[in-house]
Design a protein around this motif. Structure first.
Motif, short mmCIF file in Angstrom:
data_model
loop_
_atom_site.label_atom_id
_atom_site.label_comp_id
_atom_site.label_asym_id
_atom_site.label_seq_id
_atom_site.Cartn_x
_atom_site.Cartn_y
_atom_site.Cartn_z
N LEU A 203 0.84 -1.21 -0.05
CA LEU A 203 -0.14 0.01 0.01
C LEU A 203 0.78 1.39 -0.10
O LEU A 203 0.51 2.14 -0.77
N THR A 204 1.92 1.08 0.68
CA THR A 204 2.86 2.18 0.64
C THR A 204 3.49 2.56 -0.69
O THR A 204 3.40 3.78 -0.84
N LEU A 229 3.55 -0.56 -14.26
CA LEU A 229 3.73 -2.13 -13.96
C LEU A 229 4.29 -2.42 -12.83
O LEU A 229 3.85 -3.34 -12.23
N ILE A 230 4.69 -1.47 -12.14
CA ILE A 230 5.29 -1.84 -10.72
C ILE A 230 4.08 -1.69 -9.85
O ILE A 230 3.78 -2.68 -8.93
N ALA A 235 0.02 -4.69 -6.50
CA ALA A 235 -1.64 -5.10 -6.22
C ALA A 235 -1.76 -6.26 -6.51
O ALA A 235 -2.76 -6.94 -5.81
N GLU A 236 -0.99 -6.95 -7.18
CA GLU A 236 -1.31 -8.64 -7.38
C GLU A 236 -0.89 -9.23 -6.17
O GLU A 236 -1.24 -10.25 -5.63
N ARG A 372 9.27 -12.26 -0.74
CA ARG A 372 8.49 -11.38 -1.35
C ARG A 372 8.96 -11.11 -2.89
O ARG A 372 8.09 -10.60 -3.34
N LYS A 373 10.25 -11.07 -3.04
CA LYS A 373 10.72 -10.73 -4.53
C LYS A 373 10.08 -11.98 -5.36
O LYS A 373 9.56 -11.64 -6.48
N LYS A 374 9.74 -13.05 -4.80
CA LYS A 374 9.34 -14.11 -5.73
C LYS A 374 7.77 -14.12 -5.32
O LYS A 374 7.07 -15.21 -5.68
N LYS A 375 7.31 -13.21 -4.75
CA LYS A 375 5.71 -13.05 -4.50
C LYS A 375 5.11 -14.19 -3.67
O LYS A 375 4.08 -14.63 -3.67
N GLY A 376 5.92 -14.45 -2.67
CA GLY A 376 5.45 -15.34 -1.59
C GLY A 376 4.72 -14.27 -0.52
O GLY A 376 5.10 -13.43 -0.16
#
Length: 412
Positions: A203-204, A229-230, A235-236, A372-376
């Protein structure tokens, strides 16, 4: 007239008859006089007030086994929580079955302090002996394991009036375990803190990029596309986290309800593998499948089991993809009561043994930045464990540094 009084009077008259018979035989007392005398005494005894003939019964005395030997011990044994009964010297006079299991070192006949030396408990017992007022304390022990107990030390009233003036005062100590409640509270606090942190970060970022697009980059087409894109990625990530939180909440809500559907594990695993092929190719990983030719059925919820194996294979691709292969195997289980074992194995870097027991905790990450980088989200294994538990199965994780990781799911 009570039975005791009747027995006493009958006994007295029988003894009198024996005495008169003795005088008839030895002293020549006429038989008619003896019978007349016995009748006179019998009638007199019958007309006496009840207060003249009494049978004393011992007054109920509060003892370690209770009033008249039953009440206190029976009450203590009826309790589901551990309970100790102490006398005025703080000697244990009774312990119920739960107390015997929980405190095997507490022996009847010994002072309670021989086995329980917690200063707060000792002070509470002494305080109640002095004041006669119930005292409730909370005990926190760290050895051999961390436990919390709510302890109530209460005087046990008797039939002798003032408890402090009683000749045989007793104390009742009851123990109520707070360990599970404390652990649930700690988990809830950690969960809220972690969930808030995980949501606050994207959110930040979103707010920062929006401000940038509204200000300095308002007319910069290239910057706008980059930032959008970021923002989409953030959001995803946030949507995935919310989806996992809702999924976990839904599973916990129905944790006690066992699924009733029928699921073919062979067809399910094929479908999960096909659904992740694009992700596997992007990571240059091959998902191998070793399953029997015939159907392997289990009782379960198909959507939930799909989610379990999807999470496990996704984790293997993300964190064990360096090994270039993820193996998915369905075989017979050797655990009692469980028929099928599904193994997901990667040949990546593996993890240290101390991390393995905590991998199914919510939001637990070995390397938070990499995750987090791997969207975990840190919830995948927690969700998998809850689903497996709902299906009355078992989930086991094995890993060593340099040897990859293997997750076994055993189902009925």
């Amino acid at each position: 007239m009570t039975l005791a009084r009747l027995i006493a009077r009958a006994t007295m008259l029988a003894m009198l008859a024996v005495v008169l018979l003795f005088f008839v035989l030895r002293s020549g007392l006429p038989v008619a006089d003896a019978i007349l005398g016995w009748l006179v005494i019998a009638v007199t005894a019958a007309l006496l007030p009840h207060s003249f003939i009494t049978v004393e019964t011992p007054a109920p005395v509060a003892t370690a086994t209770g009033i008249s030997g039953l009440t206190v011990s029976g009450f203590a044994e009826a309790l589901t929580d551990p309970c100790l009964v102490l006398d005025k010297r703080s000697i244990v006079r009774h312990r119920n079955a739960p107390a015997a299991r929980k405190f095997p070192n507490v022996a009847i006949g010994n002072p309670v302090t021989f086995a329980m030396r917690n200063p707060e408990l000792v002070q509470a017992i002494e305080s109640v002996w002095r004041s006669g007022q119930t005292k409730i304390i909370e005990l926190h022990e760290t050895l051999p394991t961390e436990t919390w107990e709510r302890v109530a030390v209460a005087p046990l009233p008797s039939q002798h009036g003032e408890w402090l003036n009683d000749e045989n005062p007793l104390l009742l100590i009851t123990f109520q375990s707070l360990t599970e409640l404390k652990r649930v509270e700690a988990l809830r606090t950690d969960f809220i803190a972690n969930a808030s942190h995980e949501l606050r970060t994207p959110l930040t970022s979103l707010l920062g990029f929006i401000d940038t697009l509204l200000g300095p980059a308002a007319r910069d087409v290239a910057a706008r596309e980059k930032f959008l894109l970021i923002m989409r990625g953030q959001a995803e990530r946030m949507a995935k986290l919310i989806e996992d939180l809702l999924s976990l909440s839904r599973i916990e809500m129905h944790q006690h309800v066992r699924p009733t559907g029928s699921v073919d594990l062979v067809a399910l695993l094929r479908e999960v593998r096909e659904g992740l092929q694009m992700q596997a190719r992007a990571a240059n990983v091959e998902i191998t499948l070793d399953i029997p030719a015939d159907a392997a059925r289990t009782t379960g919820d198909r959507d939930e089991l799909y989610e379990v194996f999807e999470n496990l294979i996704e984790n293997a691709i993300k964190y064990g993809g360096d090994g270039k292969t993820v193996e998915l195997v369905l075989a017979a289980s050797n655990l009692p009561g469980l028929a099928h074992q599904i193994s997901v194995t990667d040949h990546g870097p593996g993890v240290e043994p101390e991390h393995v027991p905590r991998l199914t905790e919510r939001f637990y990450r070995i390397d938070a930045d990499t995750s987090r980088k791997k969207k975990g989200t840190g919830l995948g294994l927690a969700i998998a464990k809850h689903i497996v538990n709902r299906h009355r199965g078992q989930l086991a994780i094995r890993s060593r540094p340099g040897e990859g990781m293997r997750v076994d799911v055993s189902l009925p």
